[in-house]
Design an enzyme around this catalytic site. Sequence first.
Site, PDB file in Angstrom:
ATOM      1  N   LYS A 162       0.886  -1.312   0.054  1.00 56.61           N
ATOM      2  CA  LYS A 162       0.090  -0.173  -0.004  1.00 56.61           C
ATOM      3  C   LYS A 162       0.865   1.253  -0.048  1.00 56.61           C
ATOM      4  O   LYS A 162       1.587   1.787   1.118  1.00 56.61           O
ATOM      5  CB  LYS A 162      -0.840  -0.043   1.351  1.00 56.61           C
ATOM      6  N   GLY A 213       6.514   5.150   8.279  1.00 52.98           N
ATOM      7  CA  GLY A 213       5.924   6.301   8.186  1.00 52.98           C
ATOM      8  C   GLY A 213       5.849   6.792   9.540  1.00 52.98           C
ATOM      9  O   GLY A 213       6.752   6.659  10.352  1.00 52.98           O
ATOM     10  N   GLU A 235       9.182   1.214  10.933  1.00 54.36           N
ATOM     11  CA  GLU A 235      10.241   2.261  10.607  1.00 54.36           C
ATOM     12  C   GLU A 235       9.639   3.575  10.714  1.00 54.36           C
ATOM     13  O   GLU A 235       8.711   4.048   9.691  1.00 54.36           O
ATOM     14  CB  GLU A 235      10.780   1.953   9.392  1.00 54.36           C
ATOM     15  N   CYS A 269      13.903  10.866   6.952  1.00 52.97           N
ATOM     16  CA  CYS A 269      13.729  10.255   8.284  1.00 52.97           C
ATOM     17  C   CYS A 269      15.246  10.244   9.145  1.00 52.97           C
ATOM     18  O   CYS A 269      15.402  10.540  10.154  1.00 52.97           O
ATOM     19  CB  CYS A 269      13.134   9.028   8.243  1.00 52.97           C
TER      20      CYS A 269
HETATM   21  P1  NAD Z   1       2.120   8.653   7.592  1.00 53.88           P
HETATM   22  O1  NAD Z   1       2.175   7.993   8.946  1.00 53.88           O
HETATM   23  O2  NAD Z   1       1.232   9.545   7.623  1.00 53.88           O
HETATM   24  O3  NAD Z   1       1.685   7.556   6.532  1.00 53.88           O
HETATM   25  C1  NAD Z   1       2.212   6.663   6.171  1.00 53.88           C
HETATM   26  C2  NAD Z   1       1.580   5.331   5.601  1.00 53.88           C
HETATM   27  O4  NAD Z   1       0.623   4.661   6.264  1.00 53.88           O
HETATM   28  C3  NAD Z   1       0.840   5.933   4.330  1.00 53.88           C
HETATM   29  O5  NAD Z   1       0.772   4.938   3.059  1.00 53.88           O
HETATM   30  C4  NAD Z   1      -0.752   5.892   4.944  1.00 53.88           C
HETATM   31  O6  NAD Z   1      -1.640   6.154   3.941  1.00 53.88           O
HETATM   32  C5  NAD Z   1      -0.725   4.964   5.720  1.00 53.88           C
HETATM   33  N1  NAD Z   1      -1.572   5.047   6.869  1.00 53.88           N
HETATM   34  C6  NAD Z   1      -1.978   6.247   7.362  1.00 53.88           C
HETATM   35  N2  NAD Z   1      -2.932   5.880   8.462  1.00 53.88           N
HETATM   36  C7  NAD Z   1      -3.003   4.707   8.690  1.00 53.88           C
HETATM   37  C8  NAD Z   1      -3.797   3.580   9.772  1.00 53.88           C
HETATM   38  N3  NAD Z   1      -4.438   3.967  10.604  1.00 53.88           N
HETATM   39  N4  NAD Z   1      -3.215   2.376   9.514  1.00 53.88           N
HETATM   40  C9  NAD Z   1      -2.545   2.000   8.340  1.00 53.88           C
HETATM   41  N5  NAD Z   1      -2.056   2.637   7.547  1.00 53.88           N
HETATM   42  C10 NAD Z   1      -2.253   3.969   7.720  1.00 53.88           C
HETATM   43  O7  NAD Z   1       3.539   8.714   7.242  1.00 53.88           O
HETATM   44  P2  NAD Z   1       4.005   9.629   5.923  1.00 53.88           P
HETATM   45  O8  NAD Z   1       3.625  11.187   6.199  1.00 53.88           O
HETATM   46  O9  NAD Z   1       3.499   9.205   4.779  1.00 53.88           O
HETATM   47  O10 NAD Z   1       5.604   9.617   5.904  1.00 53.88           O
HETATM   48  C11 NAD Z   1       6.392  10.682   6.759  1.00 53.88           C
HETATM   49  C12 NAD Z   1       7.005   9.881   8.100  1.00 53.88           C
HETATM   50  O11 NAD Z   1       7.630   8.556   7.661  1.00 53.88           O
HETATM   51  C13 NAD Z   1       8.188  10.701   8.721  1.00 53.88           C
HETATM   52  O12 NAD Z   1       7.653  10.380  10.078  1.00 53.88           O
HETATM   53  C14 NAD Z   1       9.313   9.950   8.502  1.00 53.88           C
HETATM   54  O13 NAD Z   1      10.532  10.233   9.377  1.00 53.88           O
HETATM   55  C15 NAD Z   1       9.005   8.694   8.298  1.00 53.88           C
HETATM   56  N6  NAD Z   1       9.940   7.665   7.475  1.00 53.88           N
HETATM   57  C16 NAD Z   1      10.563   6.858   8.260  1.00 53.88           C
HETATM   58  C17 NAD Z   1      11.407   5.994   7.597  1.00 53.88           C
HETATM   59  C18 NAD Z   1      12.492   5.058   8.356  1.00 53.88           C
HETATM   60  O14 NAD Z   1      12.851   4.072   7.726  1.00 53.88           O
HETATM   61  N7  NAD Z   1      12.463   5.071   9.764  1.00 53.88           N
HETATM   62  C19 NAD Z   1      11.807   6.146   6.219  1.00 53.88           C
HETATM   63  C20 NAD Z   1      10.861   6.971   5.596  1.00 53.88           C
HETATM   64  C21 NAD Z   1      10.083   7.949   6.366  1.00 53.88           C
END
Ligand code: NAD
Length: 490
Positions: A162, A213, A235, A269
């Site tokens: 997804k 995320g 992550e 991140c």
């Molecule tokens: P987000 O948490 O808003 O969304 C991530 C994904 O989760 C999206 O595909 C979203 O549609 C889905 N999602 C949202 N709510 C959900 C739920 N309740 N259940 C299941 N899925 C759901 O994050 P974002 O804004 O897309 O990404 C940015 C964040 O990701 C930042 O905090 C960044 O630091 C982090 N990030 C971490 C890494 C790592 O490897 N540690 C890498 C890249 C980004």
Amino acid sequence: MSTLNTFSSHNPNDGAVLADYPNTSRNEVFATVDRARTASQQWQALSPRERKKVLLRWCALLTQEVERIAALIKEETGKPISDATLEATLAIGHLAWAAKNAEKVLGSQHRPSGLLMFNMSVSVEHVPLGVVGVIGPWNYPIFTPMGSISYALAAGNAVVFKPSEYTPGVGALLGELFQEVSPIPHLFTVVTGLPETGVALTESAVDKISFTGSTRTAKKVAASCATRMVPVVLECGGKDPVIVAADADLDLAAEYALWSAMSNAGQTCIGAERVYVLESVADAFIAKIKARAEKVHPGAQGSYGPATMPSQLGVIQSHIDDAASKGAHFLIGGTDSVKAPYVEPVIMLDVPENSTAITEETFGPTLAINRVASISEAISLANATRYGLAASVFSKRHGKEIARQLQCGMVSINSVIAFAAIASVPFGGVKDSGYGRIHGPEGLLEFTYARTIVKQLFKIPLVFTSFERTPFADKFIKAAVRLLHSKGLG
Ligand code: NAD
């Protein structure tokens, strides 16, 4: 969002609609996971060598299509084409590594059986889980999810992915290209959609979720999976510190810290958000980073692009405002640097440790630089946030010593972010940055479970696992344990 069953992706530079994608329903997600289960059985029936061949074919196809992929990444995220290309090539590198190393890392292992069980032959197998659900973010729409997808497939699983609702096109293209090389239908399926599609995936019959995320969403994902005991890899975000020691190469530290903080509009991140610099070299370091930062600007043709997710602009503004109101000074930029959809570089000095610019993930092109009196102060401040993803240390002689005291999953010494490009090492965080590991052998093992097989080679007179156990066997056990384990007391 154009109709109920589709949603649109947008160009973050001007908000123009790029394309519409299916907003996959809960029932469709469940059906996709069911189809993936059948595919996973067919995939597991292939030999590791056959699986490797398929994945290397995908690798070659992605390489052939790298310009098309990079163009789509640029379109959906707004990042410069050179960054998009680098991202795609790093993802391909991970896929190749996972494909080539899965057999060696996951092969059955013989283990010693120990004195009391000397008549047993012991082996441990690493068994694919079945179907892995991958949920991805938008900031690195190919690199980040491929850290799970490649390793999960190479370990013998089917994957349902997804992608972020901000970058559905990159996800859809990955799926399309996989279909061209896959001998098995539904082995890797992409389900585009809004967050509800992600929720459905966490409630489906998947055997594991690998989520990348925000920490806030990660907690919801973990809670949803916990109801069915589905394991998760999380992550999440970071607030990565950079420590600049007195013996640092200051030019290198300034060059790399600036890039780590500002590139990709600060939406990394593992990007630098805080610097702790030793007082004795602080003025020189600050002058060097200022000179470099003055040449960095966002824009369609700039050093970096817009904020991909417009709502993040409010978070960035609030962190800058909070720091300003608590007494931070501005070396570069100021409270007027957020100019939607772009954010000019912001470098703040003397930022109070209780301001959100220090405690929360900003995810924008901002950097807080604070002076410290000693390395131990730098280490304790670096460890003081609830995040623990990655860190950088600049020191000619003490890098490892400092690195070993940092509470985080990855540390770069005299470099930044380099570990993400090295496929053989694990990637992941601690504390609110998540748990579990992608990349490297640990990333392959993460998508398997260990199955121990113990085989009795021959029966011996001393039986322990039977009602026939004798008083002599009891005595023998006691004596053997004494002989083997009592020496520690001297
Ligand atoms: P987000 O948490 O808003 O969304 C991530 C994904 O989760 C999206 O595909 C979203 O549609 C889905 N999602 C949202 N709510 C959900 C739920 N309740 N259940 C299941 N899925 C759901 O994050 P974002 O804004 O897309 O990404 C940015 C964040 O990701 C930042 O905090 C960044 O630091 C982090 N990030 C971490 C890494 C790592 O490897 N540690 C890498 C890249 C980004």
